[in-house]
Design an enzyme around this catalytic site. Structure first.
Site, PDB file in Angstrom:
ATOM      1  N   ALA A  72       0.886  -1.191  -0.046  1.00 61.15           N
ATOM      2  CA  ALA A  72       0.134   0.026   0.120  1.00 61.15           C
ATOM      3  C   ALA A  72       0.922   1.196   0.071  1.00 61.15           C
ATOM      4  O   ALA A  72       0.511   2.365  -0.650  1.00 61.15           O
ATOM      5  CB  ALA A  72      -0.875   0.084   1.115  1.00 61.15           C
ATOM      6  N   CYS A 327       7.429   5.943  19.182  1.00 64.91           N
ATOM      7  CA  CYS A 327       8.644   6.178  19.941  1.00 64.91           C
ATOM      8  C   CYS A 327       9.964   6.075  19.153  1.00 64.91           C
ATOM      9  O   CYS A 327      10.758   5.216  19.500  1.00 64.91           O
ATOM     10  CB  CYS A 327       8.689   5.224  21.340  1.00 64.91           C
ATOM     11  SG  CYS A 327       8.233   3.737  20.852  1.00 64.91           S
TER      12      CYS A 327
HETATM   13  C1  LIG Z   1      -0.162  -0.311   6.842  1.00 62.11           C
HETATM   14  C2  LIG Z   1      -0.587   0.620   6.188  1.00 62.11           C
HETATM   15  C3  LIG Z   1      -0.049   1.444   4.801  1.00 62.11           C
HETATM   16  C4  LIG Z   1       1.117   0.738   4.243  1.00 62.11           C
HETATM   17  O1  LIG Z   1       0.987  -0.584   3.774  1.00 62.11           O
HETATM   18  P1  LIG Z   1       2.205  -1.545   3.196  1.00 62.11           P
HETATM   19  O2  LIG Z   1       1.580  -2.628   2.407  1.00 62.11           O
HETATM   20  O3  LIG Z   1       3.048  -1.992   4.648  1.00 62.11           O
HETATM   21  O4  LIG Z   1       3.119  -0.722   2.312  1.00 62.11           O
HETATM   22  C5  LIG Z   1      -0.829   2.341   4.244  1.00 62.11           C
HETATM   23  N1  LIG Z   1      -1.825   2.962   4.846  1.00 62.11           N
HETATM   24  C6  LIG Z   1      -2.326   2.422   5.836  1.00 62.11           C
HETATM   25  C7  LIG Z   1      -3.642   3.050   6.325  1.00 62.11           C
HETATM   26  C8  LIG Z   1      -1.886   1.247   6.565  1.00 62.11           C
HETATM   27  O5  LIG Z   1      -2.125   0.869   7.515  1.00 62.11           O
END
Ligand SMILES: *Cc1c(COP(=O)(O)O)cnc(C)c1O
Length: 393
Positions: A72, A327
């Site tokens: 994501a 942190c």
């Molecule tokens: C974890 C997260 C991401 C990042 O996703 P990855 O697949 O770990 O790169 C982006 N947006 C939100 C809201 C998330 O919780």
């Protein structure tokens, strides 16, 4: 004994059914889906297209509208950077919100340095965006609105239908980071008027390192400036050999999510309420962060008066949870999300996020209640003792 895992907003374990679906694509069916001259390629390509359909089915899209990424973080970068650069001639104003994931916030901050104008909307005390604020922030130069489905820290779900409607009325692209909550909240991209949507495998019981971006194909057509150049895979928008096992896993995770979504949301909510009530009935000075009702079913974010979040975390030996405060070793800043919500500083420092997931049980919840209550009482006793002795803690 291993700690009880209650940090499902950070990552989820894989569903064993997901692993099972992925297995044949490591050793036997290892082909490159771009190989069109032999059956290795065809088999891999079939698996990729099946996954595209499984993902599309979960969100009310068509398979052609699903593009695969490394996660994501990349989906957010591609959606925001890609559309901002493609629409530069049309305008330079982007609206997002102060409590977005860093993948959105930091991408927007880079665009700001490149000459785009950014509006970071505030949130109310529950962590929600006010559609009226959004309406007022829109200018003739606005080209993109990026607001997440639900906040992973405090669980608050944003008013996505209202936001989508406003975006559509003004003919502004609407990107939604739906990483948190897509497996709990029924989402239909057409109904919600979402143009771009980010998904991640490892937050929905799929593998890490795989994500997807939904890109609306209905007119007017969305063009994204690619982040990566190369072989021209994924319709030229995302070059790079496809991660076939990961894609198969993400597809399976979405298929399972669609199947179990209604029941699972109820089960998680019941466990969450059990946890909340169990803690509240045994401790004073506990505050809920986020919206009391309109929140992710497995999420509970609590602040404990007169207790330091980190001391509590360290004390909770049998429970894997996380503190609201990021942190970073030197600067112990409280969470930017709680800050944006206007949470009192001492309470922001004392917050703990519980994220209940698919494989948690009632016995585990009971155990966590016991440990949280015992540790909190102990820490409060200690700080009273030190206060009496005149020692700063
Ligand atoms: C974890 C997260 C991401 C990042 O996703 P990855 O697949 O770990 O790169 C982006 N947006 C939100 C809201 C998330 O919780």
């Amino acid at each position: 004994m291993k700690a009880i895992y209650m940090d499902h907003h950070a990552t989820t374990p894989m569903d064993p059914k997901v692993l099972e679906a992925m297995m044949p694509y490591f050793l036997e069916n290892f082909g490159n889906p771009a190989s069109v001259t032999h059956s290795y390629g065809w088999t891999a390509n079939e698996a990729v297209e099946k996954a595209r359909t499984q993902i599309a089915n979960l969100i009310g899209a068509t398979p052609k509208e699903i593009l695969f990424t490394s996660g994501a973080t990349e989906s957010d970068n591609l959606a925001i950077r890609g559309s901002a650069h493609a629409l530069r001639q049309k305008g330079n104003h982007i609206i997002t919100c102060q409590t977005e994931h860093k993948a959105v916030l930091d991408t927007c901050k880079v665009l700001e340095k490149e000459g785009f104008t950014l509006s970071f909307l505030p949130v109310d005390r529950y962590g929600g965006v006010d559609p009226d604020h959004l309406q007022r922030a829109i200018t003739p130069k606005t080209i993109l609105i990026s607001i997440m489905l639900a906040n992973g820290e405090v669980g608050t779900i944003h008013p996505i239908p209202e936001i989508g409607k406003i975006a559509q009325e003004h003919e502004i692209l609407f990107h939604c980071d739906a990483v948190q909550g897509i497996e709990r909240i029924p989402v239909d991209v057409d109904q919600l008027k979402i143009d771009l949507m980010s998904l991640s495998g490892h937050k929905i019981y799929g593998p890490k390192g795989i994500g997807a971006l939904y890109i609306r194909k209905k007119l007017p057509r969305i063009r994204l400036e690619p982040l990566l150049r190369g072989g021209g895979q994924e319709q030229g928008v995302r070059s790079g050999t496809l991660n076939v096992p990961g894609i198969v896993g993400l597809g399976k995770a979405c298929e399972i999510a669609k199947e179990v979504l209604p029941q699972e949301a109820v089960i998680l909510k019941d466990l969450r309420n059990l946890l909340f009530k169990g803690i509240l009935s045994n401790l004073d000075g506990v505050h809920l962060n986020g919206h009391p009702e309109n929140r992710l079913s497995g999420n509970l974010n609590l602040s404990f008066e007169s207790v330091e979040g980190e001391s509590l975390l360290l004390g909770l030996k049998g429970v894997a949870v996380s503190s609201g405060s990021a942190c970073a070793s030197a600067s112990r800043e409280p969470s930017y999300v709680l800050k944006a919500m206007g949470v009192r500083e001492d309470l922001a420092y004392s917050s703990i996020r519980f994220g209940i997931g698919r494989f948690n049980t009632q016995e585990e919840v009971d155990h966590v209640i016991g440990e949280v209550v015992e540790r909190t009482k102990k820490l409060r006793q200690m700080s009273r003792h030190f206060e009496k002795a005149g020692v700063m803690v």
